[in-house]
Design an enzyme around this catalytic site. Sequence first.
Site, mmCIF file in Angstrom:
data_model
loop_
_atom_site.group_PDB
_atom_site.id
_atom_site.type_symbol
_atom_site.label_atom_id
_atom_site.label_comp_id
_atom_site.label_asym_id
_atom_site.label_seq_id
_atom_site.Cartn_x
_atom_site.Cartn_y
_atom_site.Cartn_z
ATOM 1 N N LEU A 154 0.855 -1.129 0.024
ATOM 2 C CA LEU A 154 -0.120 -0.072 0.001
ATOM 3 C C LEU A 154 0.843 1.306 0.017
ATOM 4 C CD1 LEU A 154 -2.739 -0.911 2.715
ATOM 5 C CD2 LEU A 154 -2.881 -1.043 0.225
ATOM 6 N N ASP A 155 0.925 2.224 -0.936
ATOM 7 C CA ASP A 155 1.464 3.238 -0.853
ATOM 8 C C ASP A 155 1.674 4.134 0.400
ATOM 9 O OD1 ASP A 155 -0.417 5.486 -1.255
ATOM 10 O OD2 ASP A 155 -0.838 4.836 -3.276
ATOM 11 N N LYS A 156 2.354 4.956 0.451
ATOM 12 C CA LYS A 156 2.701 5.959 1.757
ATOM 13 C C LYS A 156 1.162 6.706 2.219
ATOM 14 C CE LYS A 156 5.619 9.421 3.600
ATOM 15 N NZ LYS A 156 6.755 10.161 3.533
ATOM 16 N N THR A 210 -1.767 5.625 1.543
ATOM 17 C CA THR A 210 -2.937 4.713 1.495
ATOM 18 C C THR A 210 -3.028 3.959 2.817
ATOM 19 O OG1 THR A 210 -2.830 4.481 -0.893
ATOM 20 C CG2 THR A 210 -4.348 2.677 0.593
#
Length: 231
Positions: A102-104, A106
């Site tokens: 999951l990106d930063k 999210t």
Amino acid sequence: MMRIDAILSRYGYCSRREAAGWVKRGRVTLGGEPVRSASAKADPAAVRIDGRPVEFVNGLYVALHKPLGCTCSHKEEGELVYDLLPQQWLNRSNGVSTVGRLDKETSGLLLVADDGAFVHALTSPKKHVPKVYEFETSAPIPAEAVALFASGELLLEGETTPCLPAELQIEAPCRGRLTLHEGRYHQVRRMLAAVGAPVVVLSRIAMGPLRLQDLQLAPGEWVEIDPGLFA
């Protein structure tokens, strides 16, 4: 059966060299009695360390509520997902990995395991594990996006194959849910940007049979899961 020093090392308690000191200090017991030698052999499930069973003796599988602001990386600068985990887990001989990323910016449900085969199986394009995301956008979501996403014909910029069919639910002009069956780079953000509705808030709320709401985890908390749920 494993040597005591191998058990301590395998499950992240200390190095094999340090194991003799743990044994000497009486921190390792078997059947209620202190183990006398680091070279003694035992079933890891029967060993007690500081009075407690060996943690995750059959493999580490946990669900984590990833907070905003941390990165799913071992190397990048700034706060990392792995900073939220006990150091002992990171010391396990198999290491630990997130199942996908999951990106930063999210938040939400993230699985962590020390089983490479499990991680590979769940991230394989052939597995098609459904993942559900809640999102808010900075512009209204066009109604026609529902049919477009479901058609399996949406081709993202820079891609050569279209996205698999995905289920979009529009809950308000700028809010909805999206269920994906694959895991391309920044896929939710890119799909919604492609229809003119850039994402401003994003959270993964379910993965396969697991729902974040049912797990009742606050950001940064984790709970053990049964890997058989994904069999």
